[in-house]
Design a protein around this motif. Structure first.
Motif, mmCIF file in Angstrom:
data_model
loop_
_atom_site.group_PDB
_atom_site.id
_atom_site.type_symbol
_atom_site.label_atom_id
_atom_site.label_comp_id
_atom_site.label_asym_id
_atom_site.label_seq_id
_atom_site.Cartn_x
_atom_site.Cartn_y
_atom_site.Cartn_z
ATOM 1 N N LEU A 113 0.856 -1.188 0.000
ATOM 2 C CA LEU A 113 0.000 0.000 0.000
ATOM 3 C C LEU A 113 0.889 1.233 0.000
ATOM 4 C CD1 LEU A 113 -1.534 0.712 3.477
ATOM 5 C CD2 LEU A 113 0.182 -1.003 3.136
ATOM 6 N N PRO A 114 0.353 2.347 -0.507
ATOM 7 C CA PRO A 114 1.159 3.568 -0.560
ATOM 8 C C PRO A 114 1.279 4.237 0.803
ATOM 9 C CG PRO A 114 -1.012 3.967 -1.495
ATOM 10 C CD PRO A 114 -0.947 2.509 -1.163
ATOM 11 N N GLY A 115 2.295 5.049 0.927
ATOM 12 C CA GLY A 115 2.446 5.870 2.120
ATOM 13 C C GLY A 115 1.489 7.046 2.075
ATOM 14 N N LEU A 116 1.586 7.899 3.072
ATOM 15 C CA LEU A 116 0.740 9.088 3.166
ATOM 16 C C LEU A 116 1.602 10.336 3.025
ATOM 17 C CD1 LEU A 116 -1.455 7.894 6.167
ATOM 18 C CD2 LEU A 116 -2.124 7.988 3.748
ATOM 19 N N ASP A 117 1.126 11.301 2.249
ATOM 20 C CA ASP A 117 1.902 12.503 1.961
ATOM 21 C C ASP A 117 1.973 13.502 3.116
ATOM 22 O OD1 ASP A 117 2.477 11.550 -0.548
ATOM 23 O OD2 ASP A 117 0.989 12.788 -1.575
ATOM 24 N N SER A 118 1.002 13.445 4.040
ATOM 25 C CA SER A 118 1.006 14.380 5.171
ATOM 26 C C SER A 118 0.151 13.808 6.294
ATOM 27 C CB SER A 118 0.450 15.756 4.756
ATOM 28 O OG SER A 118 -0.965 15.730 4.716
ATOM 29 N N GLU A 119 0.154 14.492 7.430
ATOM 30 C CA GLU A 119 -0.671 14.039 8.554
ATOM 31 C C GLU A 119 -2.154 14.203 8.278
ATOM 32 O OE1 GLU A 119 0.140 16.282 12.084
ATOM 33 O OE2 GLU A 119 -0.179 18.189 11.089
ATOM 34 N N PHE A 120 -2.522 14.883 7.200
ATOM 35 C CA PHE A 120 -3.928 15.071 6.835
ATOM 36 C C PHE A 120 -4.364 14.160 5.686
ATOM 37 C CE2 PHE A 120 -2.766 18.989 8.969
ATOM 38 C CZ PHE A 120 -3.773 19.047 9.920
ATOM 39 N N HIS A 121 -3.425 13.393 5.127
ATOM 40 C CA HIS A 121 -3.763 12.404 4.105
ATOM 41 C C HIS A 121 -4.144 11.096 4.789
ATOM 42 C CE1 HIS A 121 -1.976 15.211 1.324
ATOM 43 N NE2 HIS A 121 -2.381 14.442 0.326
ATOM 44 N N VAL A 122 -5.080 10.364 4.180
ATOM 45 C CA VAL A 122 -5.591 9.121 4.757
ATOM 46 C C VAL A 122 -5.868 8.098 3.663
ATOM 47 C CG1 VAL A 122 -6.652 10.223 6.782
ATOM 48 C CG2 VAL A 122 -7.980 9.992 4.677
ATOM 49 N N HIS A 123 -6.012 6.850 4.080
ATOM 50 C CA HIS A 123 -6.571 5.808 3.227
ATOM 51 C C HIS A 123 -8.036 5.679 3.654
ATOM 52 C CE1 HIS A 123 -2.620 5.090 1.844
ATOM 53 N NE2 HIS A 123 -2.257 4.154 2.717
ATOM 54 N N LEU A 124 -8.910 5.467 2.674
ATOM 55 C CA LEU A 124 -10.354 5.425 2.929
ATOM 56 C C LEU A 124 -10.998 4.164 2.376
ATOM 57 C CD1 LEU A 124 -11.381 9.015 1.730
ATOM 58 C CD2 LEU A 124 -11.065 8.267 4.099
ATOM 59 N N TRP A 125 -12.111 3.763 2.988
ATOM 60 C CA TRP A 125 -13.079 2.862 2.376
ATOM 61 C C TRP A 125 -14.282 3.743 2.074
ATOM 62 C CZ3 TRP A 125 -13.175 -1.556 0.004
ATOM 63 C CH2 TRP A 125 -14.399 -2.097 -0.342
ATOM 64 N N VAL A 126 -14.595 3.859 0.792
ATOM 65 C CA VAL A 126 -15.674 4.729 0.332
ATOM 66 C C VAL A 126 -16.924 3.879 0.103
ATOM 67 C CG1 VAL A 126 -16.393 6.374 -1.430
ATOM 68 C CG2 VAL A 126 -13.973 6.227 -0.778
ATOM 69 N N PHE A 127 -18.005 4.219 0.783
ATOM 70 C CA PHE A 127 -19.255 3.486 0.633
ATOM 71 C C PHE A 127 -19.942 3.913 -0.661
ATOM 72 C CE2 PHE A 127 -18.374 3.704 5.157
ATOM 73 C CZ PHE A 127 -18.437 2.364 5.496
ATOM 74 N N SER A 128 -20.392 2.913 -1.441
ATOM 75 C CA SER A 128 -20.996 3.201 -2.734
ATOM 76 C C SER A 128 -22.194 2.280 -2.950
ATOM 77 C CB SER A 128 -19.967 3.007 -3.848
ATOM 78 O OG SER A 128 -20.509 3.353 -5.090
ATOM 79 N N PRO A 129 -23.414 2.781 -2.753
ATOM 80 C CA PRO A 129 -24.604 1.950 -2.946
ATOM 81 C C PRO A 129 -24.625 1.354 -4.352
ATOM 82 C CG PRO A 129 -25.188 4.050 -1.958
ATOM 83 C CD PRO A 129 -23.743 4.143 -2.367
ATOM 84 N N GLY A 130 -24.934 0.084 -4.430
ATOM 85 C CA GLY A 130 -25.013 -0.599 -5.714
ATOM 86 C C GLY A 130 -23.692 -1.184 -6.183
#
Length: 86
Positions: A43-60
């Motif tokens: 997995l990639p690193g994070l560019d700053s303390e405000f960058h995150v990895h997400l799980w994005v909910f997507s109906p369907g």
């Protein structure tokens, strides 16, 4: 700005199509990111303390959502922001 932490709900603006606004959960932040996973390229690193990895909910969506990596804060496509308080 408050720093995002793992488990928090944020809003994610899609990068493609209609740039839909979706709910997402923070799955990794600078304190919880697995450095070994980054080292081996899982997995990639994070560019700053405000960058995150997400799980994005997507109906369907077949899996109910999708992962987005190294997402920064903002209001433009491909960014996250805190939900507005009502």
């Amino acid at each position: 700005m408050q720093r995002p932490t793992t488990g928090r709900i944020v809003r994610y603006r899609g990068k493609q199509g209609l740039h839909a606004l979706r709910a997402a959960i923070v799955t990794a932040d600078v304190d919880t990111l697995d450095p070994e996973g980054v080292r081996v390229g899982a997995l990639p690193g994070l560019d700053s303390e405000f960058h995150v990895h997400l799980w994005v909910f997507s109906p369907g969506h077949a899996r109910g959502g999708f992962a987005e990596f190294n997402v920064g804060p903002g209001q433009t496509p491909g960014t996250w922001h805190w939900p507005e308080r009502s």
